[in-house]
Write an enzyme that holds these catalytic residues in place. Structure first.
Site, PDB file in Angstrom:
ATOM      1  N   LYS A 101       0.848  -1.210   0.000  1.00 57.17           N
ATOM      2  CA  LYS A 101       0.000   0.000   0.000  1.00 57.17           C
ATOM      3  C   LYS A 101       0.874   1.248   0.000  1.00 57.17           C
ATOM      4  O   LYS A 101       0.668   2.169  -0.781  1.00 57.17           O
ATOM      5  CB  LYS A 101      -0.897  -0.004   1.249  1.00 57.17           C
ATOM      6  CG  LYS A 101      -1.518   1.360   1.531  1.00 57.17           C
ATOM      7  CD  LYS A 101      -2.256   1.426   2.849  1.00 57.17           C
ATOM      8  CE  LYS A 101      -1.420   1.674   4.063  1.00 57.17           C
ATOM      9  NZ  LYS A 101      -1.254   3.064   4.491  1.00 57.17           N
ATOM     10  N   ASN A 102       1.873   1.264   0.887  1.00 60.22           N
ATOM     11  CA  ASN A 102       2.644   2.506   1.052  1.00 60.22           C
ATOM     12  C   ASN A 102       3.616   2.763  -0.100  1.00 60.22           C
ATOM     13  O   ASN A 102       4.099   3.885  -0.252  1.00 60.22           O
ATOM     14  CB  ASN A 102       3.377   2.507   2.395  1.00 60.22           C
ATOM     15  CG  ASN A 102       2.410   2.714   3.547  1.00 60.22           C
ATOM     16  OD1 ASN A 102       1.247   3.067   3.321  1.00 60.22           O
ATOM     17  ND2 ASN A 102       2.868   2.500   4.775  1.00 60.22           N
TER      18      ASN A 102
ATOM     19  N   CYS B 272      -4.768  13.421  13.217  1.00 61.96           N
ATOM     20  CA  CYS B 272      -4.575  12.001  12.927  1.00 61.96           C
ATOM     21  C   CYS B 272      -4.512  11.251  14.241  1.00 61.96           C
ATOM     22  O   CYS B 272      -3.842  11.687  15.175  1.00 61.96           O
ATOM     23  CB  CYS B 272      -3.283  11.807  12.147  1.00 61.96           C
ATOM     24  SG  CYS B 272      -2.960  10.095  11.781  1.00 61.96           S
TER      25      CYS B 272
ATOM     26  N   ARG C 114       0.921  14.819  12.925  1.00 66.33           N
ATOM     27  CA  ARG C 114       1.674  14.447  11.712  1.00 66.33           C
ATOM     28  C   ARG C 114       1.846  15.681  10.832  1.00 66.33           C
ATOM     29  O   ARG C 114       1.123  15.879   9.854  1.00 66.33           O
ATOM     30  CB  ARG C 114       0.972  13.310  10.969  1.00 66.33           C
ATOM     31  CG  ARG C 114       1.001  12.027  11.777  1.00 66.33           C
ATOM     32  CD  ARG C 114       0.287  10.910  11.093  1.00 66.33           C
ATOM     33  NE  ARG C 114       1.016  10.404   9.937  1.00 66.33           N
ATOM     34  CZ  ARG C 114       0.537   9.462   9.136  1.00 66.33           C
ATOM     35  NH1 ARG C 114      -0.650   8.942   9.370  1.00 66.33           N
ATOM     36  NH2 ARG C 114       1.241   9.039   8.106  1.00 66.33           N
TER      37      ARG C 114
ATOM     38  N   ASP D 231       4.949   0.739  11.995  1.00 65.16           N
ATOM     39  CA  ASP D 231       3.726   0.116  11.479  1.00 65.16           C
ATOM     40  C   ASP D 231       3.555  -1.334  11.948  1.00 65.16           C
ATOM     41  O   ASP D 231       2.535  -1.961  11.648  1.00 65.16           O
ATOM     42  CB  ASP D 231       3.701   0.160   9.936  1.00 65.16           C
ATOM     43  CG  ASP D 231       3.576   1.578   9.410  1.00 65.16           C
ATOM     44  OD1 ASP D 231       3.201   2.471  10.190  1.00 65.16           O
ATOM     45  OD2 ASP D 231       3.859   1.798   8.222  1.00 65.16           O
TER      46      ASP D 231
ATOM     47  N   ILE E 106       8.733   7.068  16.816  1.00 65.24           N
ATOM     48  CA  ILE E 106       8.306   7.800  15.615  1.00 65.24           C
ATOM     49  C   ILE E 106       6.927   8.423  15.829  1.00 65.24           C
ATOM     50  O   ILE E 106       6.725   9.608  15.548  1.00 65.24           O
ATOM     51  CB  ILE E 106       8.346   6.870  14.390  1.00 65.24           C
ATOM     52  CG1 ILE E 106       9.803   6.448  14.195  1.00 65.24           C
ATOM     53  CG2 ILE E 106       7.802   7.569  13.145  1.00 65.24           C
ATOM     54  CD1 ILE E 106      10.064   5.473  13.109  1.00 65.24           C
TER      55      ILE E 106
ATOM     56  N   ARG F 120      -8.560  -0.081   4.894  1.00 65.14           N
ATOM     57  CA  ARG F 120      -7.745   0.967   4.264  1.00 65.14           C
ATOM     58  C   ARG F 120      -6.423   0.417   3.763  1.00 65.14           C
ATOM     59  O   ARG F 120      -5.842   0.938   2.813  1.00 65.14           O
ATOM     60  CB  ARG F 120      -7.445   2.078   5.273  1.00 65.14           C
ATOM     61  CG  ARG F 120      -8.675   2.825   5.696  1.00 65.14           C
ATOM     62  CD  ARG F 120      -8.301   3.986   6.516  1.00 65.14           C
ATOM     63  NE  ARG F 120      -7.340   4.805   5.761  1.00 65.14           N
ATOM     64  CZ  ARG F 120      -6.924   5.986   6.126  1.00 65.14           C
ATOM     65  NH1 ARG F 120      -7.380   6.513   7.228  1.00 65.14           N
ATOM     66  NH2 ARG F 120      -6.062   6.641   5.406  1.00 65.14           N
TER      67      ARG F 120
HETATM   68  N1  EPU Z   1       7.422  14.451  10.463  1.00 56.14           N
HETATM   69  C1  EPU Z   1       7.660  15.775  10.730  1.00 56.14           C
HETATM   70  N2  EPU Z   1       7.487  16.675   9.715  1.00 56.14           N
HETATM   71  C2  EPU Z   1       7.095  16.316   8.468  1.00 56.14           C
HETATM   72  C3  EPU Z   1       6.868  14.965   8.198  1.00 56.14           C
HETATM   73  C4  EPU Z   1       7.028  14.039   9.227  1.00 56.14           C
HETATM   74  O1  EPU Z   1       8.007  16.136  11.844  1.00 56.14           O
HETATM   75  O2  EPU Z   1       6.970  17.192   7.601  1.00 56.14           O
HETATM   76  C5  EPU Z   1       7.597  13.441  11.531  1.00 56.14           C
HETATM   77  C6  EPU Z   1       6.323  12.657  11.815  1.00 56.14           C
HETATM   78  O3  EPU Z   1       5.486  13.336  12.729  1.00 56.14           O
HETATM   79  C7  EPU Z   1       6.868  11.363  12.367  1.00 56.14           C
HETATM   80  C8  EPU Z   1       8.144  11.165  11.560  1.00 56.14           C
HETATM   81  O4  EPU Z   1       8.484  12.457  11.056  1.00 56.14           O
HETATM   82  O5  EPU Z   1       7.209  11.499  13.719  1.00 56.14           O
HETATM   83  C9  EPU Z   1       8.034  10.185  10.433  1.00 56.14           C
HETATM   84  O6  EPU Z   1       6.877  10.471   9.645  1.00 56.14           O
HETATM   85  P1  EPU Z   1       6.851  10.226   8.089  1.00 56.14           P
HETATM   86  O7  EPU Z   1       6.744  11.534   7.395  1.00 56.14           O
HETATM   87  O8  EPU Z   1       7.965   9.336   7.695  1.00 56.14           O
HETATM   88  O9  EPU Z   1       5.465   9.486   7.910  1.00 56.14           O
HETATM   89  P2  EPU Z   1       4.622   9.469   6.587  1.00 56.14           P
HETATM   90  O10 EPU Z   1       5.531   9.546   5.429  1.00 56.14           O
HETATM   91  O11 EPU Z   1       3.517  10.464   6.678  1.00 56.14           O
HETATM   92  C10 EPU Z   1       4.680   6.903   6.182  1.00 56.14           C
HETATM   93  C11 EPU Z   1       3.687   5.779   6.128  1.00 56.14           C
HETATM   94  C12 EPU Z   1       3.142   5.499   7.527  1.00 56.14           C
HETATM   95  C13 EPU Z   1       4.338   5.138   8.427  1.00 56.14           C
HETATM   96  C14 EPU Z   1       5.360   6.271   8.419  1.00 56.14           C
HETATM   97  C15 EPU Z   1       6.622   5.952   9.201  1.00 56.14           C
HETATM   98  C16 EPU Z   1       2.702   6.027   3.941  1.00 56.14           C
HETATM   99  C17 EPU Z   1       1.495   6.314   3.124  1.00 56.14           C
HETATM  100  N3  EPU Z   1       2.570   6.154   5.258  1.00 56.14           N
HETATM  101  O12 EPU Z   1       3.958   8.037   6.665  1.00 56.14           O
HETATM  102  O13 EPU Z   1       2.301   4.360   7.392  1.00 56.14           O
HETATM  103  O14 EPU Z   1       3.894   4.924   9.747  1.00 56.14           O
HETATM  104  O15 EPU Z   1       5.760   6.548   7.050  1.00 56.14           O
HETATM  105  O16 EPU Z   1       7.244   4.826   8.703  1.00 56.14           O
HETATM  106  O17 EPU Z   1       3.731   5.643   3.408  1.00 56.14           O
HETATM  107  C18 EPU Z   1       0.527   2.945   7.949  1.00 56.14           C
HETATM  108  O18 EPU Z   1       0.718   2.350   6.867  1.00 56.14           O
HETATM  109  O19 EPU Z   1      -0.209   2.475   8.852  1.00 56.14           O
HETATM  110  C19 EPU Z   1       1.191   4.224   8.174  1.00 56.14           C
HETATM  111  C20 EPU Z   1       0.756   5.113   9.065  1.00 56.14           C
END
Ligand code: EPU
Length: 422
Positions: free
Chosen positions: A22-23, A116, A121, A309, A331, A401
């Site tokens: 998915k991701n 969220c 996030r 995850d 995280i 989802r």
């Molecule tokens: N963060 C910031 N600023 C930003 C972006 C992120 O501070 O601009 C922080 C977040 O709050 C968090 C950390 O950085 O503490 C990592 O977040 P990340 O941005 O990597 O998360 P994401 O890219 O929004 C993806 C996956 C999530 C998974 C996270 C971490 C997708 C669609 N989602 O989210 O997947 O938990 O990486 O590995 O790829 C799930 O599948 O259940 C899911 C939530």
């Protein structure tokens, strides 16, 4: 709204095929916005999040066809640069259309995703990266407006944040930089396999990217990208979830097929330390229950560390493993909604400040529980598999989802699980 009734006590055996990730699919689908030519993407899981992404693309003007896991997309006539709130609020990953829209149309208007359940996030790092490529950003009325009137320009960027790298932030900036003038260096890039899969997809479209999978990605902008065909990598979190199902409820052992074992190495390493017999083949992992189950202490970290995850699912295993286990999420420290629901089933879990201290009990007992987010829902299904009695799990749209036909896959392994209208 539907619910699951999971009858505890079944013993699992047989094979399960893992779906496409998915991701990885979500940013790859968004990246089709970067070309006028047709893209064919295979093994896109049929889950609601990929459906939301396709709705967003169609809303922008994409032509989309979907059949048996293969999605064909053509974005030759985009008529909008907006991802509106009623679509974005359903799925945070919608923000990953920002980068490609900006690169293709020099403009993107994307609604700010709201709260969220797994914690705060922010998307500050996405915006910092896109500003670094020359985009002007302003937020008004809950929407982010990005503009780069004269196009984007390559730059040296630092994308690291206080919780480590950002996965979708790295994706967004990489997708913007492929069509920017000159060279972009992303330092502090996320190294997750899903980022590498996106980079491979972009390279197959004609992008010039090196270093994906390391914290330093270098991108040399090109004039335009073309159509391509791509097969999405297996879902390592779905694989991990079935590994835990095997560790908790296998009769003898279950075979998890169509996986990249390297992507789940940190999970198989922990499960082996917990006493589970594991055999790893090229694309199959076989797992059984431990004869003497042991707990463990795990801390989530960016890849190749233990994935956030998979944290909730490990809590389910530790809830019925003798001794004390400690699970720390660095995280998303607030991502412990499953703990209070599992307590309703008799689990002994104390959560404080991003850390769960779990004292294993002999058996959980069925109770009505509520799914709160994708992985928390998976944890409840896992807990219910070995609980005494029939557990009713409401709000299973959360699990739909991100898990493709999880109830059918579990039924195939011998679980007794019914999907009913709520
Ligand atoms: N963060 C910031 N600023 C930003 C972006 C992120 O501070 O601009 C922080 C977040 O709050 C968090 C950390 O950085 O503490 C990592 O977040 P990340 O941005 O990597 O998360 P994401 O890219 O929004 C993806 C996956 C999530 C998974 C996270 C971490 C997708 C669609 N989602 O989210 O997947 O938990 O990486 O590995 O790829 C799930 O599948 O259940 C899911 C939530």
């Amino acid at each position: 709204m539907e619910k699951f009734i999971v009858h505890g006590g079944s013993q699992l055996e047989g094979n399960v095929n893992i779906s496409g990730s998915k991701n990885a699919s979500l940013p790859i689908l968004a990246a089709t916005l970067l070309t006028r030519e047709q893209c064919v993407i295979r093994r896109v899981p049929d889950v609601s999040d990929t459906n939301y992404m396709l709705q967003i693309l169609q809303n922008l003007g994409a032509e989309v066809e979907r059949a048996s896991g293969t999605v064909t997309i053509k974005c030759d006539k985009l008529h909008s640069h907006e991802a509106p709130y009623d679509l974005v609020r359903k799925m945070r990953a919608s923000v990953c259309v920002m980068g490609p829209l900006l690169a293709r149309q020099n403009r993107a208007d994307v609604s700010l995703p709201g709260g969220c359940v797994i914690g705060d996030r922010p998307i500050d790092l996405h915006l910092k990266g896109l500003e670094g490529l020359g985009a002007k950003v302003h937020t008004e009325g809950g929407n982010i407006h990005l503009e780069a009137r004269f196009g984007l320009e390559g730059n040296v960027l630092d994308m690291s944040g206080k919780h480590g790298a950002t996965v979708l932030g790295t994706d967004n900036v990489m997708m913007a930089a492929v069509l920017a003038k000159g060279t972009t260096v992303i330092n502090g890039a996320a190294c997750e396999p899903e980022v590498v899969d996106l980079a491979n997809f972009l390279v197959s479209m004609g992008a010039k990217i090196s270093g994906a999978g390391t914290p330093r990605i270098e991108i040399e902008g090109v004039e335009e990208l073309g159509g391509t065909e791509h097969t999405v990598i297996p879902d390592r979190i779905e694989a991990g979830t079935f590994l835990v199902a095997g560790a908790m409820a296998a009769k003898k052992d279950i075979h998890i097929r169509r996986v990249f074992p390297e992507h789940v190495k940190v999970v198989t390493d922990v499960l082996e330390k917990c006493g589970c017999p594991i055999e790893i083949d090229e694309t199959t992992i076989t797992i059984g229950k431990a004869s003497t189950p042991l707990g463990a202490n795990i801390t989530t970290e960016p890849y190749p560390g233990f994935p956030t995850d998979m944290q909730a699912q490990m809590c389910s295993l530790f809830a019925v493993t003798p001794g004390i286990s400690v699970v720390t999420d660095t995280i998303f420290p607030q991502r412990f909604m499953h703990a209070s629901e599992m307590k309703r089933m008799g689990a002994d879990i104390e959560v404080d400040d991003g850390r769960a201290v779990i004292t294993g009990v002999e058996q959980l007992s069925a109770a009505p529980v509520m799914a709160s987010d994708l992985r928390a829902s998976a944890a409840l299904v896992l807990s219910a598999l070995t609980a005494k009695g029939a557990t009713e799990i409401s709000r299973v749209y959360h699990i739909d989802r991100g898990y493709e036909h999880i109830d059918d896959k579990l039924l195939n392994l011998g679980a007794r699980i019914d999907r009913l209208p709520a």
